[in-house]
Write a protein that holds these residues in place. Structure first.
Motif, PDB file in Angstrom:
ATOM      1  N   GLY A 152     -80.743 -83.101 -50.501  1.00 46.98           N
ATOM      2  CA  GLY A 152     -81.525 -83.300 -51.715  1.00 46.98           C
ATOM      3  C   GLY A 152     -80.597 -83.393 -52.914  1.00 46.98           C
ATOM      4  O   GLY A 152     -79.377 -83.463 -52.777  1.00 46.98           O
ATOM      5  N   PRO A 153     -81.159 -83.383 -54.100  1.00 44.49           N
ATOM      6  CA  PRO A 153     -80.329 -83.469 -55.304  1.00 44.49           C
ATOM      7  C   PRO A 153     -79.480 -82.204 -55.474  1.00 44.49           C
ATOM      8  O   PRO A 153     -79.924 -81.101 -55.149  1.00 44.49           O
ATOM      9  N   ILE A 154     -78.265 -82.393 -55.973  1.00 46.39           N
ATOM     10  CA  ILE A 154     -77.321 -81.282 -56.129  1.00 46.39           C
ATOM     11  C   ILE A 154     -76.580 -81.381 -57.461  1.00 46.39           C
ATOM     12  O   ILE A 154     -76.588 -82.430 -58.118  1.00 46.39           O
ATOM     13  N   TRP A 155     -75.962 -80.287 -57.835  1.00 45.78           N
ATOM     14  CA  TRP A 155     -74.967 -80.246 -58.905  1.00 45.78           C
ATOM     15  C   TRP A 155     -73.623 -80.059 -58.224  1.00 45.78           C
ATOM     16  O   TRP A 155     -73.488 -79.231 -57.330  1.00 45.78           O
ATOM     17  N   VAL A 156     -72.630 -80.811 -58.670  1.00 45.48           N
ATOM     18  CA  VAL A 156     -71.273 -80.618 -58.168  1.00 45.48           C
ATOM     19  C   VAL A 156     -70.402 -80.234 -59.356  1.00 45.48           C
ATOM     20  O   VAL A 156     -70.406 -80.910 -60.385  1.00 45.48           O
ATOM     21  N   TYR A 157     -69.666 -79.144 -59.203  1.00 46.61           N
ATOM     22  CA  TYR A 157     -68.766 -78.644 -60.233  1.00 46.61           C
ATOM     23  C   TYR A 157     -67.334 -78.952 -59.826  1.00 46.61           C
ATOM     24  O   TYR A 157     -66.991 -78.853 -58.653  1.00 46.61           O
ATOM     25  N   GLY A 158     -66.507 -79.291 -60.811  1.00 47.42           N
ATOM     26  CA  GLY A 158     -65.103 -79.516 -60.501  1.00 47.42           C
ATOM     27  C   GLY A 158     -64.367 -80.203 -61.633  1.00 47.42           C
ATOM     28  O   GLY A 158     -64.915 -80.437 -62.718  1.00 47.42           O
ATOM     29  N   GLU A 159     -63.132 -80.542 -61.348  1.00 49.51           N
ATOM     30  CA  GLU A 159     -62.273 -81.213 -62.329  1.00 49.51           C
ATOM     31  C   GLU A 159     -62.427 -82.726 -62.197  1.00 49.51           C
ATOM     32  O   GLU A 159     -62.190 -83.290 -61.134  1.00 49.51           O
ATOM     33  N   LEU A 160     -62.810 -83.362 -63.298  1.00 54.51           N
ATOM     34  CA  LEU A 160     -63.033 -84.807 -63.309  1.00 54.51           C
ATOM     35  C   LEU A 160     -61.727 -85.532 -63.576  1.00 54.51           C
ATOM     36  O   LEU A 160     -60.965 -85.164 -64.469  1.00 54.51           O
ATOM     37  N   LYS A 161     -61.481 -86.577 -62.786  1.00 47.87           N
ATOM     38  CA  LYS A 161     -60.313 -87.439 -63.001  1.00 47.87           C
ATOM     39  C   LYS A 161     -60.807 -88.872 -63.122  1.00 47.87           C
ATOM     40  O   LYS A 161     -61.596 -89.336 -62.295  1.00 47.87           O
ATOM     41  N   LEU A 162     -60.354 -89.536 -64.168  1.00 42.38           N
ATOM     42  CA  LEU A 162     -60.718 -90.944 -64.352  1.00 42.38           C
ATOM     43  C   LEU A 162     -59.685 -91.794 -63.640  1.00 42.38           C
ATOM     44  O   LEU A 162     -58.707 -92.239 -64.227  1.00 42.38           O
ATOM     45  N   GLU A 163     -59.897 -92.003 -62.381  1.00 41.24           N
ATOM     46  CA  GLU A 163     -58.992 -92.848 -61.609  1.00 41.24           C
ATOM     47  C   GLU A 163     -59.762 -93.534 -60.498  1.00 41.24           C
ATOM     48  O   GLU A 163     -60.664 -92.963 -59.901  1.00 41.24           O
ATOM     49  N   THR A 164     -59.408 -94.769 -60.269  1.00 36.97           N
ATOM     50  CA  THR A 164     -60.085 -95.555 -59.246  1.00 36.97           C
ATOM     51  C   THR A 164     -59.603 -95.118 -57.873  1.00 36.97           C
ATOM     52  O   THR A 164     -58.405 -94.969 -57.636  1.00 36.97           O
ATOM     53  N   LYS A 165     -60.546 -94.864 -57.006  1.00 35.55           N
ATOM     54  CA  LYS A 165     -60.256 -94.538 -55.615  1.00 35.55           C
ATOM     55  C   LYS A 165     -60.804 -95.662 -54.760  1.00 35.55           C
ATOM     56  O   LYS A 165     -61.967 -96.018 -54.880  1.00 35.55           O
ATOM     57  N   LYS A 166     -59.971 -96.220 -53.940  1.00 32.56           N
ATOM     58  CA  LYS A 166     -60.389 -97.287 -53.033  1.00 32.56           C
ATOM     59  C   LYS A 166     -60.562 -96.705 -51.633  1.00 32.56           C
ATOM     60  O   LYS A 166     -59.748 -95.927 -51.179  1.00 32.56           O
ATOM     61  N   SER A 167     -61.650 -97.088 -51.018  1.00 33.64           N
ATOM     62  CA  SER A 167     -61.884 -96.659 -49.640  1.00 33.64           C
ATOM     63  C   SER A 167     -62.681 -97.745 -48.923  1.00 33.64           C
ATOM     64  O   SER A 167     -63.156 -98.688 -49.543  1.00 33.64           O
ATOM     65  N   MET A 168     -62.843 -97.563 -47.624  1.00 35.65           N
ATOM     66  CA  MET A 168     -63.615 -98.542 -46.855  1.00 35.65           C
ATOM     67  C   MET A 168     -65.099 -98.486 -47.205  1.00 35.65           C
ATOM     68  O   MET A 168     -65.855 -99.366 -46.851  1.00 35.65           O
ATOM     69  N   TYR A 169     -65.512 -97.446 -47.942  1.00 33.88           N
ATOM     70  CA  TYR A 169     -66.903 -97.311 -48.346  1.00 33.88           C
ATOM     71  C   TYR A 169     -67.185 -97.920 -49.706  1.00 33.88           C
ATOM     72  O   TYR A 169     -68.321 -97.963 -50.137  1.00 33.88           O
ATOM     73  N   GLY A 170     -66.159 -98.327 -50.390  1.00 37.13           N
ATOM     74  CA  GLY A 170     -66.304 -98.902 -51.716  1.00 37.13           C
ATOM     75  C   GLY A 170     -65.363 -98.233 -52.702  1.00 37.13           C
ATOM     76  O   GLY A 170     -64.777 -97.190 -52.420  1.00 37.13           O
ATOM     77  N   ASP A 171     -65.204 -98.853 -53.839  1.00 41.30           N
ATOM     78  CA  ASP A 171     -64.343 -98.310 -54.886  1.00 41.30           C
ATOM     79  C   ASP A 171     -65.162 -97.370 -55.768  1.00 41.30           C
ATOM     80  O   ASP A 171     -66.344 -97.601 -56.010  1.00 41.30           O
ATOM     81  N   THR A 172     -64.496 -96.335 -56.248  1.00 35.32           N
ATOM     82  CA  THR A 172     -65.122 -95.427 -57.197  1.00 35.32           C
ATOM     83  C   THR A 172     -64.239 -95.344 -58.437  1.00 35.32           C
ATOM     84  O   THR A 172     -63.026 -95.457 -58.348  1.00 35.32           O
ATOM     85  N   SER A 173     -64.841 -95.180 -59.588  1.00 32.53           N
ATOM     86  CA  SER A 173     -64.087 -95.072 -60.840  1.00 32.53           C
ATOM     87  C   SER A 173     -63.690 -93.639 -61.152  1.00 32.53           C
ATOM     88  O   SER A 173     -62.932 -93.409 -62.093  1.00 32.53           O
ATOM     89  N   PHE A 174     -64.187 -92.685 -60.378  1.00 30.13           N
ATOM     90  CA  PHE A 174     -63.971 -91.272 -60.689  1.00 30.13           C
ATOM     91  C   PHE A 174     -63.642 -90.485 -59.440  1.00 30.13           C
ATOM     92  O   PHE A 174     -64.128 -90.789 -58.351  1.00 30.13           O
ATOM     93  N   GLU A 175     -62.834 -89.462 -59.639  1.00 27.52           N
ATOM     94  CA  GLU A 175     -62.576 -88.487 -58.583  1.00 27.52           C
ATOM     95  C   GLU A 175     -62.931 -87.121 -59.158  1.00 27.52           C
ATOM     96  O   GLU A 175     -62.654 -86.831 -60.327  1.00 27.52           O
ATOM     97  N   LEU A 176     -63.543 -86.302 -58.334  1.00 29.39           N
ATOM     98  CA  LEU A 176     -63.899 -84.948 -58.740  1.00 29.39           C
ATOM     99  C   LEU A 176     -63.297 -83.994 -57.717  1.00 29.39           C
ATOM    100  O   LEU A 176     -63.595 -84.107 -56.525  1.00 29.39           O
ATOM    101  N   ILE A 177     -62.416 -83.117 -58.184  1.00 29.58           N
ATOM    102  CA  ILE A 177     -61.882 -82.073 -57.307  1.00 29.58           C
ATOM    103  C   ILE A 177     -62.901 -80.943 -57.370  1.00 29.58           C
ATOM    104  O   ILE A 177     -62.949 -80.163 -58.317  1.00 29.58           O
TER     105      ILE A 177
END
Length: 185
Positions: A152-177
């Motif tokens: 269901g819907p969730i909150w995720v807490y962590g450190e936000l990084k503005l960097e593109t991550k490429k994967s076989m599932y698609g590109d993302t503009s953000f990474e969250l540790i």
């Protein structure tokens, strides 16, 4: 035979009853003080439990108190074609944030996850066509393998990084540790 004055007899009885009554008052005061002591002990234990509970709740919530809540409208301000972010978004780079969304696990283990995509709606999935990169956050949890899969819907807490991550599932503009996941309320 000596006749006693009825008044003196009554006074004597009064003294006896008065003495018994005084003794009863002393016993009652002792009972009340014991009862009162238990009431104070119970009240003290209750207050102590409330304080400990409040401290435990505050310790658990300390991450959420210092986390900046961001939403998907703000994340959309990242131009995924040029990689340029708004000033407000740049200010959050490297900061502790909390982001709402839905989990798309990237692992086959359906009991726990260490990495997943966070998307804004349950319909957004990684099948073709994938959501745009500014509508997906790659999440890598710090505590490997201890995070249950959320349906269901969730909150995720962590450190936000503005960097593109490429994967076989698609590109993302953000990474969250990620540091914590909790149900969205």
């Amino acid at each position: 035979m000596l006749m006693q004055d009825p008044q003196s007899h009554f006074r004597g009885m009064t003294c006896v009853f008065h003495g018994l009554w005084k003794n009863r008052e002393v016993e009652t005061k002792a009972d009340n003080s014991a009862s009162s002591s238990w009431k104070w002990i119970f009240a003290g234990v209750f207050v102590l439990a409330a304080v400990i509970g409040a401290l435990a709740y505050q310790a658990r919530s300390s991450v959420s108190l210092s986390a900046v809540e961001i939403d998907w409208r703000l994340l959309q301000e990242m131009d995924y074609l040029t990689g340029k972010a708004s000033e407000e978004l740049k200010a959050l780079d490297g900061k502790t944030v909390k982001v709402p969304g839905f989990m798309v696990p990237l692992e086959d283990n359906m009991r726990s996850v260490t990495e997943f995509l966070l998307v804004p709606s349950p319909q957004a999935c990684i099948h073709v066509p994938a959501p745009p990169p500014n509508q997906m956050v790659y999440v890598h949890m710090k505590n490997d393998g201890k995070n249950p899969v959320a349906y269901g819907p969730i909150w995720v807490y962590g450190e936000l990084k503005l960097e593109t991550k490429k994967s076989m599932y698609g590109d993302t503009s953000f990474e969250l540790i990620g540091t914590r996941i909790e149900p969205y309320h």
